[in-house]
Design a protein around this motif. Structure first.
Motif, PDB file in Angstrom:
ATOM      1  N   PHE A  54      31.024  33.991  52.498  1.00 27.07           N
ATOM      2  CA  PHE A  54      31.735  35.027  51.750  1.00 27.07           C
ATOM      3  C   PHE A  54      30.988  35.279  50.447  1.00 27.07           C
ATOM      4  O   PHE A  54      30.980  34.445  49.558  1.00 27.07           O
ATOM      5  CB  PHE A  54      33.160  34.548  51.488  1.00 27.07           C
ATOM      6  CG  PHE A  54      34.025  35.484  50.695  1.00 27.07           C
ATOM      7  CD1 PHE A  54      34.034  36.842  50.931  1.00 27.07           C
ATOM      8  CD2 PHE A  54      34.866  34.978  49.724  1.00 27.07           C
ATOM      9  CE1 PHE A  54      34.861  37.695  50.198  1.00 27.07           C
ATOM     10  CE2 PHE A  54      35.701  35.811  49.002  1.00 27.07           C
ATOM     11  CZ  PHE A  54      35.697  37.176  49.234  1.00 27.07           C
ATOM     12  N   PHE A  55      30.342  36.443  50.332  1.00 29.98           N
ATOM     13  CA  PHE A  55      29.480  36.706  49.178  1.00 29.98           C
ATOM     14  C   PHE A  55      29.851  37.944  48.378  1.00 29.98           C
ATOM     15  O   PHE A  55      29.308  38.180  47.296  1.00 29.98           O
ATOM     16  CB  PHE A  55      28.016  36.829  49.619  1.00 29.98           C
ATOM     17  CG  PHE A  55      27.708  38.131  50.320  1.00 29.98           C
ATOM     18  CD1 PHE A  55      27.217  39.216  49.603  1.00 29.98           C
ATOM     19  CD2 PHE A  55      27.919  38.270  51.679  1.00 29.98           C
ATOM     20  CE1 PHE A  55      26.940  40.412  50.248  1.00 29.98           C
ATOM     21  CE2 PHE A  55      27.635  39.457  52.329  1.00 29.98           C
ATOM     22  CZ  PHE A  55      27.146  40.538  51.611  1.00 29.98           C
ATOM     23  N   GLY A  56      30.771  38.766  48.876  1.00 27.66           N
ATOM     24  CA  GLY A  56      31.088  39.995  48.156  1.00 27.66           C
ATOM     25  C   GLY A  56      32.489  40.492  48.438  1.00 27.66           C
ATOM     26  O   GLY A  56      33.126  40.108  49.417  1.00 27.66           O
ATOM     27  N   VAL A  62      34.861  49.547  44.128  1.00 23.60           N
ATOM     28  CA  VAL A  62      33.818  48.881  43.333  1.00 23.60           C
ATOM     29  C   VAL A  62      33.308  47.724  44.177  1.00 23.60           C
ATOM     30  O   VAL A  62      34.090  47.033  44.825  1.00 23.60           O
ATOM     31  CB  VAL A  62      34.377  48.346  41.994  1.00 23.60           C
ATOM     32  CG1 VAL A  62      33.328  47.562  41.224  1.00 23.60           C
ATOM     33  CG2 VAL A  62      34.934  49.488  41.150  1.00 23.60           C
ATOM     34  N   LEU A  63      31.989  47.507  44.156  1.00 20.92           N
ATOM     35  CA  LEU A  63      31.394  46.364  44.842  1.00 20.92           C
ATOM     36  C   LEU A  63      31.203  45.239  43.842  1.00 20.92           C
ATOM     37  O   LEU A  63      30.639  45.436  42.769  1.00 20.92           O
ATOM     38  CB  LEU A  63      30.043  46.739  45.457  1.00 20.92           C
ATOM     39  CG  LEU A  63      29.237  45.582  46.058  1.00 20.92           C
ATOM     40  CD1 LEU A  63      29.994  44.917  47.217  1.00 20.92           C
ATOM     41  CD2 LEU A  63      27.874  46.066  46.510  1.00 20.92           C
ATOM     42  N   PHE A  83      35.379  40.370  38.462  1.00 22.35           N
ATOM     43  CA  PHE A  83      36.480  40.889  39.270  1.00 22.35           C
ATOM     44  C   PHE A  83      37.777  40.306  38.760  1.00 22.35           C
ATOM     45  O   PHE A  83      37.919  39.091  38.624  1.00 22.35           O
ATOM     46  CB  PHE A  83      36.248  40.512  40.733  1.00 22.35           C
ATOM     47  CG  PHE A  83      37.359  40.927  41.660  1.00 22.35           C
ATOM     48  CD1 PHE A  83      37.776  42.240  41.728  1.00 22.35           C
ATOM     49  CD2 PHE A  83      37.955  40.002  42.494  1.00 22.35           C
ATOM     50  CE1 PHE A  83      38.785  42.629  42.599  1.00 22.35           C
ATOM     51  CE2 PHE A  83      38.957  40.386  43.376  1.00 22.35           C
ATOM     52  CZ  PHE A  83      39.374  41.701  43.428  1.00 22.35           C
ATOM     53  N   LYS A  84      38.715  41.178  38.457  1.00 17.20           N
ATOM     54  CA  LYS A  84      40.041  40.771  37.987  1.00 17.20           C
ATOM     55  C   LYS A  84      41.045  41.432  38.923  1.00 17.20           C
ATOM     56  O   LYS A  84      41.349  42.612  38.773  1.00 17.20           O
ATOM     57  CB  LYS A  84      40.226  41.232  36.546  1.00 17.20           C
ATOM     58  CG  LYS A  84      41.481  40.730  35.919  1.00 17.20           C
ATOM     59  CD  LYS A  84      41.544  41.138  34.461  1.00 17.20           C
ATOM     60  CE  LYS A  84      42.856  40.650  33.886  1.00 17.20           C
ATOM     61  NZ  LYS A  84      43.041  41.093  32.530  1.00 17.20           N
ATOM     62  N   PRO A  85      41.528  40.690  39.914  1.00 15.34           N
ATOM     63  CA  PRO A  85      42.369  41.309  40.942  1.00 15.34           C
ATOM     64  C   PRO A  85      43.688  41.882  40.432  1.00 15.34           C
ATOM     65  O   PRO A  85      44.212  42.812  41.016  1.00 15.34           O
ATOM     66  CB  PRO A  85      42.600  40.191  41.950  1.00 15.34           C
ATOM     67  CG  PRO A  85      42.270  38.935  41.254  1.00 15.34           C
ATOM     68  CD  PRO A  85      41.314  39.277  40.152  1.00 15.34           C
ATOM     69  N   TYR A  86      44.217  41.356  39.337  1.00 11.85           N
ATOM     70  CA  TYR A  86      45.498  41.828  38.822  1.00 11.85           C
ATOM     71  C   TYR A  86      45.355  42.140  37.333  1.00 11.85           C
ATOM     72  O   TYR A  86      45.058  41.245  36.550  1.00 11.85           O
ATOM     73  CB  TYR A  86      46.601  40.794  39.046  1.00 11.85           C
ATOM     74  CG  TYR A  86      46.735  40.417  40.496  1.00 11.85           C
ATOM     75  CD1 TYR A  86      47.348  41.281  41.395  1.00 11.85           C
ATOM     76  CD2 TYR A  86      46.211  39.221  40.973  1.00 11.85           C
ATOM     77  CE1 TYR A  86      47.446  40.954  42.739  1.00 11.85           C
ATOM     78  CE2 TYR A  86      46.300  38.892  42.314  1.00 11.85           C
ATOM     79  CZ  TYR A  86      46.921  39.767  43.189  1.00 11.85           C
ATOM     80  OH  TYR A  86      47.012  39.440  44.516  1.00 11.85           O
ATOM     81  N   ARG A  87      45.569  43.385  36.986  1.00 15.82           N
ATOM     82  CA  ARG A  87      45.385  43.806  35.588  1.00 15.82           C
ATOM     83  C   ARG A  87      46.296  43.077  34.617  1.00 15.82           C
ATOM     84  O   ARG A  87      45.944  42.868  33.465  1.00 15.82           O
ATOM     85  CB  ARG A  87      45.613  45.309  35.466  1.00 15.82           C
ATOM     86  CG  ARG A  87      44.529  46.092  36.120  1.00 15.82           C
ATOM     87  CD  ARG A  87      44.689  47.561  35.853  1.00 15.82           C
ATOM     88  NE  ARG A  87      43.597  48.250  36.525  1.00 15.82           N
ATOM     89  CZ  ARG A  87      43.706  49.388  37.137  1.00 15.82           C
ATOM     90  NH1 ARG A  87      44.850  50.009  37.149  1.00 15.82           N
ATOM     91  NH2 ARG A  87      42.666  49.933  37.722  1.00 15.82           N
ATOM     92  N   ASP A  88      47.478  42.708  35.082  1.00 21.21           N
ATOM     93  CA  ASP A  88      48.451  42.085  34.192  1.00 21.21           C
ATOM     94  C   ASP A  88      48.327  40.557  34.131  1.00 21.21           C
ATOM     95  O   ASP A  88      49.131  39.903  33.509  1.00 21.21           O
ATOM     96  CB  ASP A  88      49.870  42.486  34.586  1.00 21.21           C
ATOM     97  CG  ASP A  88      50.216  42.104  36.022  1.00 21.21           C
ATOM     98  OD1 ASP A  88      49.295  41.846  36.811  1.00 21.21           O
ATOM     99  OD2 ASP A  88      51.418  42.060  36.345  1.00 21.21           O
ATOM    100  N   ARG A  89      47.312  40.021  34.768  1.00 20.38           N
ATOM    101  CA  ARG A  89      47.086  38.568  34.735  1.00 20.38           C
ATOM    102  C   ARG A  89      45.700  38.295  34.158  1.00 20.38           C
ATOM    103  O   ARG A  89      44.758  39.029  34.430  1.00 20.38           O
ATOM    104  CB  ARG A  89      47.174  37.969  36.138  1.00 20.38           C
ATOM    105  CG  ARG A  89      48.556  38.112  36.742  1.00 20.38           C
ATOM    106  CD  ARG A  89      48.610  37.483  38.107  1.00 20.38           C
ATOM    107  NE  ARG A  89      49.826  37.897  38.798  1.00 20.38           N
ATOM    108  CZ  ARG A  89      50.036  37.713  40.072  1.00 20.38           C
ATOM    109  NH1 ARG A  89      49.108  37.140  40.829  1.00 20.38           N
ATOM    110  NH2 ARG A  89      51.159  38.121  40.630  1.00 20.38           N
ATOM    111  N   ALA A  97      31.058  42.997  39.109  1.00 14.17           N
ATOM    112  CA  ALA A  97      30.755  44.349  39.559  1.00 14.17           C
ATOM    113  C   ALA A  97      29.243  44.555  39.575  1.00 14.17           C
ATOM    114  O   ALA A  97      28.520  44.057  38.705  1.00 14.17           O
ATOM    115  CB  ALA A  97      31.411  45.370  38.636  1.00 14.17           C
ATOM    116  N   VAL A  98      28.774  45.285  40.564  1.00 18.14           N
ATOM    117  CA  VAL A  98      27.350  45.579  40.725  1.00 18.14           C
ATOM    118  C   VAL A  98      27.029  46.852  39.941  1.00 18.14           C
ATOM    119  O   VAL A  98      27.741  47.849  40.063  1.00 18.14           O
ATOM    120  CB  VAL A  98      27.016  45.760  42.220  1.00 18.14           C
ATOM    121  CG1 VAL A  98      25.590  46.232  42.414  1.00 18.14           C
ATOM    122  CG2 VAL A  98      27.267  44.467  42.970  1.00 18.14           C
ATOM    123  N   PRO A  99      25.957  46.829  39.140  1.00 20.48           N
ATOM    124  CA  PRO A  99      25.568  48.043  38.417  1.00 20.48           C
ATOM    125  C   PRO A  99      25.269  49.192  39.393  1.00 20.48           C
ATOM    126  O   PRO A  99      24.743  48.967  40.492  1.00 20.48           O
ATOM    127  CB  PRO A  99      24.288  47.636  37.678  1.00 20.48           C
ATOM    128  CG  PRO A  99      24.311  46.146  37.635  1.00 20.48           C
ATOM    129  CD  PRO A  99      25.065  45.704  38.858  1.00 20.48           C
TER     130      PRO A  99
END
Length: 123
Positions: A54-56, A62-63, A83-89, A97-99
């Motif tokens: 699991f690499f991505g 967004v990748l 990567f922040k899966p939940y904005r409120d946490r 994120a990849v440029p």
């Protein structure tokens, strides 16, 4: 005669991780240089695997690729965020994120993805 009160129609809650079919297809096309990439649906997003590693993550169109101490600096120098899966946490994950310029270059993206696979294998 009483009329039943109608409730407002509920809108389906869209997952913040939702991925459009077009973006998923684009990313997979761009990753052809890497070879053997398998996408798997997960929590509204898409997990990316190569040879079972699991690499991505594709989330919110967004990748994100796996990072560790070896490759994190490349992402930070490019001003990318984790990567922040939940904005409120407050929690983040070890995927950045990849440029856009990397995403648009299959050769560069394959190199960054190989480094992400290596980071996942070192874990």
């Amino acid at each position: 005669m009483k009329h039943a009160r109608s409730r407002p129609a509920r809108r389906p809650r869209l997952s913040p991780l939702r991925v459009s079919a077009a973006f998923k297809s684009y990313v997979l096309d761009q990753l052809e240089e890497l070879g053997g990439v398998v996408p798997r649906s997960m929590f509204g997003g898409v997990g990316l695997y190569q040879s079972g590693v699991f690499f991505g993550i594709i989330a919110g169109d967004v990748l994100y690729l796996k990072v560790d101490d070896v490759n994190r600096g490349d992402y930070e120098r490019a001003g990318m965020r984790p990567f922040k899966p939940y904005r409120d946490r407050p929690s983040t994950m070890q995927y950045y994120a990849v440029p856009v310029d990397v995403l648009e270059s299959p050769i560069d993206l394959a190199r960054w993805a190989r480094e992400a696979v290596a980071a996942a294998e070192r874990k």
